[in-house]
Design a protein around this motif. Structure first.
Motif, PDB file in Angstrom:
ATOM      1  N   GLU A  17       4.194  25.182  52.898  1.00 36.66           N
ATOM      2  CA  GLU A  17       2.517  26.282  52.441  1.00 36.66           C
ATOM      3  C   GLU A  17       1.841  26.140  53.713  1.00 36.66           C
ATOM      4  OE1 GLU A  17       5.237  25.522  48.596  1.00 36.66           O
ATOM      5  OE2 GLU A  17       4.394  23.767  50.252  1.00 36.66           O
ATOM      6  N   LYS A  70      -9.466  26.810  34.669  1.00 36.19           N
ATOM      7  CA  LYS A  70      -8.424  25.697  35.416  1.00 36.19           C
ATOM      8  C   LYS A  70      -9.710  25.064  36.515  1.00 36.19           C
ATOM      9  CE  LYS A  70      -3.918  24.394  36.165  1.00 36.19           C
ATOM     10  NZ  LYS A  70      -4.439  22.919  35.266  1.00 36.19           N
ATOM     11  N   ASP A 110     -10.796  21.463  37.198  1.00 35.91           N
ATOM     12  CA  ASP A 110     -10.000  20.220  37.956  1.00 35.91           C
ATOM     13  C   ASP A 110     -10.933  20.187  39.739  1.00 35.91           C
ATOM     14  OD1 ASP A 110      -7.896  20.905  36.903  1.00 35.91           O
ATOM     15  OD2 ASP A 110      -6.913  22.114  38.284  1.00 35.91           O
ATOM     16  N   ASP A 132       1.089  31.851  37.638  1.00 35.87           N
ATOM     17  CA  ASP A 132       1.614  30.521  36.677  1.00 35.87           C
ATOM     18  C   ASP A 132       0.701  28.893  36.846  1.00 35.87           C
ATOM     19  OD1 ASP A 132       3.960  29.244  38.723  1.00 35.87           O
ATOM     20  OD2 ASP A 132       4.502  31.255  38.428  1.00 35.87           O
ATOM     21  N   ASP A 133       0.987  28.462  36.283  1.00 34.54           N
ATOM     22  CA  ASP A 133       0.411  27.120  36.846  1.00 34.54           C
ATOM     23  C   ASP A 133       0.814  25.762  37.492  1.00 34.54           C
ATOM     24  OD1 ASP A 133      -1.919  27.528  34.752  1.00 34.54           O
ATOM     25  OD2 ASP A 133      -0.415  26.151  32.999  1.00 34.54           O
ATOM     26  N   ALA A 134       2.274  26.748  37.636  1.00 35.31           N
ATOM     27  CA  ALA A 134       2.993  25.513  38.516  1.00 35.31           C
ATOM     28  C   ALA A 134       2.601  26.106  40.720  1.00 35.31           C
ATOM     29  CB  ALA A 134       4.746  25.951  38.449  1.00 35.31           C
ATOM     30  N   THR A 135       2.749  27.412  40.545  1.00 40.19           N
ATOM     31  CA  THR A 135       2.382  27.736  41.536  1.00 40.19           C
ATOM     32  C   THR A 135       1.175  27.685  41.818  1.00 40.19           C
ATOM     33  OG1 THR A 135       3.915  29.547  41.178  1.00 40.19           O
ATOM     34  CG2 THR A 135       2.490  29.988  42.665  1.00 40.19           C
ATOM     35  N   LYS A 163       9.965  26.588  50.157  1.00 37.41           N
ATOM     36  CA  LYS A 163       8.985  25.068  49.241  1.00 37.41           C
ATOM     37  C   LYS A 163       7.934  23.895  50.016  1.00 37.41           C
ATOM     38  CE  LYS A 163       7.976  22.799  45.609  1.00 37.41           C
ATOM     39  NZ  LYS A 163       7.155  23.295  44.762  1.00 37.41           N
ATOM     40  N   GLU A 176      -0.957  25.193  40.851  1.00 36.52           N
ATOM     41  CA  GLU A 176      -0.662  23.642  41.555  1.00 36.52           C
ATOM     42  C   GLU A 176      -0.169  23.815  42.807  1.00 36.52           C
ATOM     43  OE1 GLU A 176       1.022  21.789  38.818  1.00 36.52           O
ATOM     44  OE2 GLU A 176      -0.637  21.990  36.874  1.00 36.52           O
ATOM     45  N   THR A 177       0.650  24.028  43.316  1.00 38.72           N
ATOM     46  CA  THR A 177       0.885  23.834  44.995  1.00 38.72           C
ATOM     47  C   THR A 177      -0.136  24.798  45.945  1.00 38.72           C
ATOM     48  OG1 THR A 177       3.345  24.710  43.924  1.00 38.72           O
ATOM     49  CG2 THR A 177       2.716  25.196  46.148  1.00 38.72           C
ATOM     50  N   TYR A 178      -0.682  25.464  45.071  1.00 42.23           N
ATOM     51  CA  TYR A 178      -1.513  26.289  46.329  1.00 42.23           C
ATOM     52  C   TYR A 178      -3.463  26.060  45.918  1.00 42.23           C
ATOM     53  CZ  TYR A 178       1.709  28.918  48.014  1.00 42.23           C
ATOM     54  OH  TYR A 178       3.403  29.459  48.783  1.00 42.23           O
TER      55      TYR A 178
END
Length: 159
Positions: A106, A155, A159, A127-130, A103, A132-134
């Motif tokens: 990246e 998605k 964005d 998943d959405d969180a992953t 965490k 959003e991270t990448y």
């Protein structure tokens, strides 16, 4: 997938296997890769089909694709120097099971690979969180692997 302008690629995953005591698994996989490479060339599908090589097969099994001039990436924890030694120009990293992604690290990992001249793709973005991270690094990545491509394409368009 074989539509001019399509960004969709078929990634054939070369997995290690043990088929018999007389033929090592990596030889079997290399032979399958050789035949698949021939079919890809016959169909003139080079720009739509790529390989990913997994596990202990990385050292041997991808050679036929590399010799045929086809795109091939390696999955797993093989070092960048070994990937280059074996002829790979692309790495596909597991963001969940690989200790390389921590965490907040990246961008550092992505820059390490791209800075060494390696293309990089990542999996599993499910998943959405992953996502959003990448998402901020998508322009640096060759691709992502997901079980939900339509969801994430839609998605990313929003964005």
């Amino acid at each position: 997938a074989m539509t001019e302008g399509s960004c969709t690629r078929l990634w054939l995953d070369l997995k290690p296997c043990n088929v018999s005591s007389s033929q090592p698994g990596h030889t079997y996989v290399a032979n399958a890769c050789r035949r698949a490479s021939e079919i890809i060339k016959e169909m003139e599908a080079e720009q739509w089909v790529e390989f990913i090589c997994t596990g202990h097969s990385v050292k041997y099994a991808g050679a036929p694709a590399i010799e045929a001039g086809l795109s091939i990436g390696a999955m797993g924890s093989t070092s960048i120097s070994d990937l280059k030694k074996y002829g790979y120009k692309w790495a596909n990293l597991d963001i969940i099971n690989a200790n390389i992604f921590q965490k907040g690290k990246e961008e550092e990992v992505i820059n390490t690979y791209t800075g060494a001249g390696m293309e990089l793709s990542i999996f599993m973005i499910d998943d959405d969180a992953t996502l959003e991270t990448y998402a901020p690094y998508m322009n640096k990545l060759k691709g992502i692997v997901t079980n939900y491509p339509k969801k994430f394409v839609d998605k990313m368009k929003k964005d």
